[in-house]
Motif scaffolding. Structure first.
Motif, mmCIF file in Angstrom:
data_model
loop_
_atom_site.group_PDB
_atom_site.id
_atom_site.type_symbol
_atom_site.label_atom_id
_atom_site.label_comp_id
_atom_site.label_asym_id
_atom_site.label_seq_id
_atom_site.Cartn_x
_atom_site.Cartn_y
_atom_site.Cartn_z
ATOM 1 N N GLN A 1 -6.572 48.178 14.493
ATOM 2 C CA GLN A 1 -7.480 47.130 14.022
ATOM 3 C C GLN A 1 -7.577 47.123 12.504
ATOM 4 O OE1 GLN A 1 -8.915 44.623 15.916
ATOM 5 N NE2 GLN A 1 -9.192 43.837 13.834
ATOM 6 N N THR B 1 -1.897 42.287 20.214
ATOM 7 C CA THR B 1 -3.045 43.166 20.450
ATOM 8 C C THR B 1 -4.085 42.494 21.335
ATOM 9 O OG1 THR B 1 -4.069 42.460 18.362
ATOM 10 C CG2 THR B 1 -2.736 44.477 18.323
ATOM 11 N N ARG C 1 -5.439 44.127 24.711
ATOM 12 C CA ARG C 1 -6.871 44.315 24.956
ATOM 13 C C ARG C 1 -7.289 43.722 26.304
ATOM 14 N NH1 ARG C 1 -7.642 43.286 19.186
ATOM 15 N NH2 ARG C 1 -8.466 45.149 18.196
ATOM 16 N N LYS C 2 -6.779 42.538 26.596
ATOM 17 C CA LYS C 2 -7.107 41.905 27.871
ATOM 18 C C LYS C 2 -6.573 42.730 29.037
ATOM 19 C CE LYS C 2 -6.912 37.583 30.464
ATOM 20 N NZ LYS C 2 -6.625 38.280 31.731
ATOM 21 N N ALA D 1 -8.841 45.645 29.549
ATOM 22 C CA ALA D 1 -10.086 45.198 30.183
ATOM 23 C C ALA D 1 -9.890 44.911 31.665
ATOM 24 C CB ALA D 1 -10.607 43.958 29.473
ATOM 25 N N CYS E 1 -0.373 50.078 20.347
ATOM 26 C CA CYS E 1 -1.500 49.161 20.526
ATOM 27 C C CYS E 1 -2.394 49.610 21.681
ATOM 28 C CB CYS E 1 -0.985 47.737 20.802
ATOM 29 S SG CYS E 1 -0.128 46.969 19.423
ATOM 30 N N TYR E 2 -1.804 50.026 22.769
ATOM 31 C CA TYR E 2 -2.566 50.433 23.955
ATOM 32 C C TYR E 2 -3.453 51.636 23.635
ATOM 33 C CZ TYR E 2 -3.522 51.395 28.900
ATOM 34 O OH TYR E 2 -4.127 51.601 30.119
#
Length: 280
Positions: A193, A236, A240-241, A244, A278-279
């Motif tokens: 980020q 990213t 993120r999705k 989630a 990223c993960y």
């Protein structure tokens, strides 16, 4: 996190292995960017150069075995003294020549560059930054205001963006891989980020006609940087999705990146490694 530490160590050993290879066939290519500023390409990170009546200033210096070739290329641009060496971060493909060039000029870098280089076994004293800073510092040289700025954790915890105000050139170090997936060194305090935020800040602060020297890849424009930022936020956001939704890393890798970014994995960091960074 164990996987990330393994990746970071593997990349460190890879850099060390590369540094031991023969660089006999590497040619140093010089390109005039604007005003006093030139870009040198060889093996490793792109080098920024300012030449003029005050002498020579360089931003980064690639691998140690290339120092002689790089110095020869600099002498063709300007016979003056090498006065300053600016480090965008601590990785060896950008600071490998520090020991050589640190004997010729003053090394300037973020505080964390000194901390990490000094903490690495075998680092020569001449390779260490002499002047360090926390947030920003300005060097006045060859009629240029040269601003070094740190925007927080990104590629590492000690990155600098280097802007040549009069020439209208920005050297971003490894905060910008032009047309490629970036390496974000979480083991050196990097942040995905934070990386995205730094790119966004650069986009907001520089004029539309600026020329940008990336850490890796071809000389770039602001539009190239904008496309890079779009890739970062797109990929990213997708990861993120997936997190989630309870997806595993293997499932994220199987899904892959959007088709328009498949070619971005041809560089140092492939698609699978970037998704893993990223993960995590």
């Amino acid at each position: 996190m164990k996987t990330l530490i393994t990746l970071s160590l593997a990349l460190t050993f890879c850099t060390a292995a590369i540094a031991q290879q023969s660089f006999d066939n590497v040619e140093i290519k010089a390109t005039h960017v604007a005003g006093t500023v030139h870009m040198l390409e060889g093996a490793g990170g792109n080098i920024g150069v300012s030449v003029g009546e005050d002498g020579i200033l360089i931003v980064d210096n690639q691998f140690a075995p290339l120092a002689g070739k790089i110095e020869a290329a600099l002498r063709k641009l300007n016979p003056g003294d090498i006065r300053f060496v600016l480090n965008t971060h601590w990785h060896g493909d950008h600071t490998g020549g520090n020991a050589h060039f640190g004997r010729l000029g003053t090394i300037i870098a973020h505080d964390q560059v000194l901390t990490r280089l000094a903490g690495r076994a075998g680092t020569e004293r001449s390779a260490l930054p002499v002047v360090t800073y926390q947030d920003r510092i300005t060097v006045h040289f060859n009629g240029e205001e040269i601003h070094m700025r740190h925007h927080g954790r990104g590629h590492t915890d000690g990155d600098s963006l280097v802007e040549f105000k009069q020439a209208n050139v920005l050297h971003m170090g490894d905060q910008f891989f032009n047309g490629r997936f970036p390496y974000i060194d979480l083991g050196s305090g990097g942040s995905v980020q934070g990386y995205i935020d730094t790119v966004a800040k650069a986009l907001a602060q520089v004029p539309d006609n600026i020329k940008i020297i990336p850490g890796h890849g071809a000389l770039a424009t602001k539009e190239d940087l904008r496309q890079f930022h779009t890739m970062l936020t797109t990929v990213t956001g997708m990861v993120r999705k997936a997190i989630a939704d309870g997806k595993s890393l293997d499932e994220v890798k199987a899904a892959g990146v959007p088709g328009q970014y498949k070619s971005w994995g041809a560089g140092f960091i492939n698609e699978s490694r970037f998704l893993e960074i990223c993960y995590n």
